[in-house]
Design an enzyme around this catalytic site. Structure first.
Site, short mmCIF file in Angstrom:
data_model
loop_
_atom_site.label_atom_id
_atom_site.label_comp_id
_atom_site.label_asym_id
_atom_site.label_seq_id
_atom_site.Cartn_x
_atom_site.Cartn_y
_atom_site.Cartn_z
N GLY A 143 53.79 9.00 39.23
CA GLY A 143 54.21 10.27 39.80
C GLY A 143 55.47 10.28 40.62
N ARG B 156 57.83 8.15 34.48
CA ARG B 156 59.13 8.81 34.56
C ARG B 156 60.19 7.94 35.24
NH1 ARG B 156 59.60 14.53 34.69
NH2 ARG B 156 57.41 14.58 35.33
N ARG C 26 61.60 20.00 27.63
CA ARG C 26 61.37 20.16 29.07
C ARG C 26 62.00 21.43 29.67
NH1 ARG C 26 62.51 17.27 32.69
NH2 ARG C 26 60.52 17.28 33.75
N TYR D 170 59.12 23.61 31.25
CA TYR D 170 58.97 23.53 32.71
C TYR D 170 60.16 24.10 33.46
CZ TYR D 170 56.15 19.61 30.86
OH TYR D 170 55.30 18.82 30.14
N CYS E 90 64.94 29.22 16.18
CA CYS E 90 64.88 30.69 16.15
C CYS E 90 63.97 31.29 17.20
CB CYS E 90 64.45 31.13 14.76
SG CYS E 90 65.61 30.52 13.54
N1 LLP Z 1 49.12 8.23 35.25
C1 LLP Z 1 48.50 9.35 34.82
C2 LLP Z 1 47.04 9.39 34.83
C3 LLP Z 1 49.25 10.46 34.39
O1 LLP Z 1 48.62 11.56 33.99
C4 LLP Z 1 50.67 10.40 34.41
C5 LLP Z 1 51.49 11.52 33.96
C6 LLP Z 1 51.28 9.20 34.85
C7 LLP Z 1 50.46 8.14 35.27
C8 LLP Z 1 52.76 9.02 34.88
O2 LLP Z 1 53.37 9.88 35.77
P1 LLP Z 1 54.94 9.75 36.05
O3 LLP Z 1 55.16 8.47 36.79
O4 LLP Z 1 55.63 9.73 34.76
O5 LLP Z 1 55.27 10.93 36.86
N2 LLP Z 1 55.60 16.09 30.46
C9 LLP Z 1 55.81 16.29 31.87
C10 LLP Z 1 55.16 15.20 32.71
C11 LLP Z 1 53.69 15.03 32.47
C12 LLP Z 1 53.06 13.93 33.28
C13 LLP Z 1 51.65 13.69 32.85
N3 LLP Z 1 50.99 12.59 33.50
C14 LLP Z 1 57.30 16.40 32.13
O6 LLP Z 1 58.09 16.36 31.20
O7 LLP Z 1 57.71 16.56 33.28
#
Ligand code: LLP
Length: 421
Positions: free
Chosen positions: A239, A278, A314, A318, A346
């Site tokens: 996150g 991310r 994205r 979002y 489109c």
């Molecule tokens: N662990 C779990 C249980 C998760 O659900 C997620 C992300 C992560 C780790 C990794 O989180 P990160 O470090 O990447 O923030 N598609 C969206 C983001 C969806 C995130 C879903 N879960 C976007 O493009 O912003």
């Protein structure tokens, strides 16, 4: 920090001019930097130094085999959320004991797959899932190691579609019910409780929500231990956010995050897992696209690119901001003009940016979307029968296509015609 910089007036990926890659593979394409991936993974690993830990890369962010292999070579574990991701992790050479299985709706087939292939732990998200897992494990004559994902009801202060730690979100079990769930887990024959899991959302730009969540996990650890549960591992989710603009965004660094973990949870003597996605991959990837046309609209100019929402969803999904920069460095002091940057799909949602200030651009010029390495290629589709775009990995002066663009025939021949037609 990343490794996409102008050199001699041309944007490079590490030591490779992007125009050279465009020439070789055509546009649009995703391009990743090995050096940035490595750097970002190591930042997390080093932030937890001195604590027993495993960084389980959340491969949902970018799951190409070459990316996984790069990270696995650095000692990464993997966080997977489907049978497909589990198989991808194994195929990239990650052993089962370094794979954690997350997700709110694991099927029995997925549980079986992971129990047979080897798994570090399941992060269980509900009582029915836990009972199903116990049954599957018993049927295979094994015991499934689990953590229970608790929902701490904290506000992650991020986009509503990627916040997961409030009670209205579908994730985890309410922390108030945790003791009852652990008591039930202890009594299930196919389950071995080893720890607690929490993940409150994605693209967090402050540490405070993590602090609140981790303090609740610390308290829960002590309560559960007092009730006889052997809590020895804490999975703290992912996150941590990244800067999407070069200007004034300064999300906390992995070192600060590591220090927070040490401060809130270090005294418990647990093994720590984190699941960053991310921050590892986001700024390690860009999307390169060519200007097809510049169209004069009413009161605005449209920059029509050969990339579209199916390649990078994205912004449409979002309202996400991605910096867009020309591949040929603009002359100093050149006057910028506003463009609506759009793709050829489109629907009006196929808009990457409105009124974006850019130097004048013409047909045939290349632009790069920054910070597209995470949740870019993995969320792409073939909408409008546009082929999935190639992925390219750079390493110093070398580059390689790590996913080729399918031909039209390959796309079409995936369909099958029923015999009555
Ligand atoms: N662990 C779990 C249980 C998760 O659900 C997620 C992300 C992560 C780790 C990794 O989180 P990160 O470090 O990447 O923030 N598609 C969206 C983001 C969806 C995130 C879903 N879960 C976007 O493009 O912003």
């Amino acid at each position: 920090m990343d490794h996409f910089l102008y050199r001699d007036g041309v944007l490079h990926a590490e030591d490779v001019p992007l125009a050279e890659i465009a020439e070789a593979v055509g546009t649009p394409f995703y391009c990743y930097s090995t050096a940035t991936l490595t750097r970002h993974f190591r930042l997390f690993d080093e932030a937890l130094e001195g604590m027993d830990h495993l960084v389980c890369y959340a491969m949902k962010a970018a799951s190409n085999q070459a990316i996984l292999r790069t990270l696995a070579g650095l000692g990464a574990g993997m966080d997977v959320v489907s049978g497909g991701e589990y198989m991808r992790a194994l195929a990239a050479g990650v052993p089962g004991e370094r794979i954690v299985f997350s997700g709110v709706g694991k099927t029995r087939d997925e549980m079986r797959l992971a129990l047979e292939g080897g798994i570090r732990q399941f992060n269980v998200e509900s009582e029915p899932e836990m009972r199903a897992l116990s049954e599957v494990a018993v049927s295979l004559g094994v015991v499934a190691p689990i953590t229970v994902r608790v929902n701490p009801d904290v506000d992650a202060k991020t986009h509503a579609k990627i916040a997961t730690g409030k009670s209205e979100n579908k994730f985890g079990i309410p922390i108030s019910r945790a003791r009852a769930v652990y008591a039930e887990a202890a009594a299930l024959p196919g389950i071995e409780v080893i720890g607690i899991d929490v993940h409150i959302g994605s693209q967090l730009t402050e540490l405070e929500p993590f602090r609140q969540a981790y303090q609740k996990v610390a308290d829960l650890t002590e309560e559960l231990r007092a009730e006889g549960h052997d809590i020895r591992r804490l999975d703290l989710g992912g996150g941590l956010g990244i800067p999407y603009t070069r200007s004034n965004e300064a999300p906390p660094l992995p070192t600060d995050y590591g220090a927070l973990i040490r401060e809130t949870l270090g005294h418990l003597g647990c093994e720590i897992e984190i699941e960053p996605g991310r921050l590892v991959a986001g700024n390690a990837g860009i999307l390169v696209s060519e200007v097809i046309y510049v169209k004069e609209g009413e009161g605005r100019d449209f920059l029509i690119l050969d990339a579209a929402m199916n390649d990078l969803i994205r912004p449409a999904m979002y309202d996400a901001h991605h910096d867009i920069i020309p591949v040929v460095e603009p002359a100093p002091g050149v006057e910028q003009t506003p463009y609506d940057v759009v793709g050829p799909v489109c629907e009006s949602g196929d808009t990457f940016a409105r009124g974006r200030m850019l130097p004048p651009l013409a047909e045939g010029e290349l632009v790069a979307f920054r910070s597209a390495g995470a949740y870019g290629a993995v969320m792409s589709s073939e909408y409008n029968t546009r082929p999935l775009i190639p992925e390219v990995l750079v390493n110093g002066r070398e580059f390689a296509v790590i996913r080729a663009r399918p031909t039209f025939d390959e796309m079409i021949n995936r369909d099958t015609i029923p015999e009555w037609l």
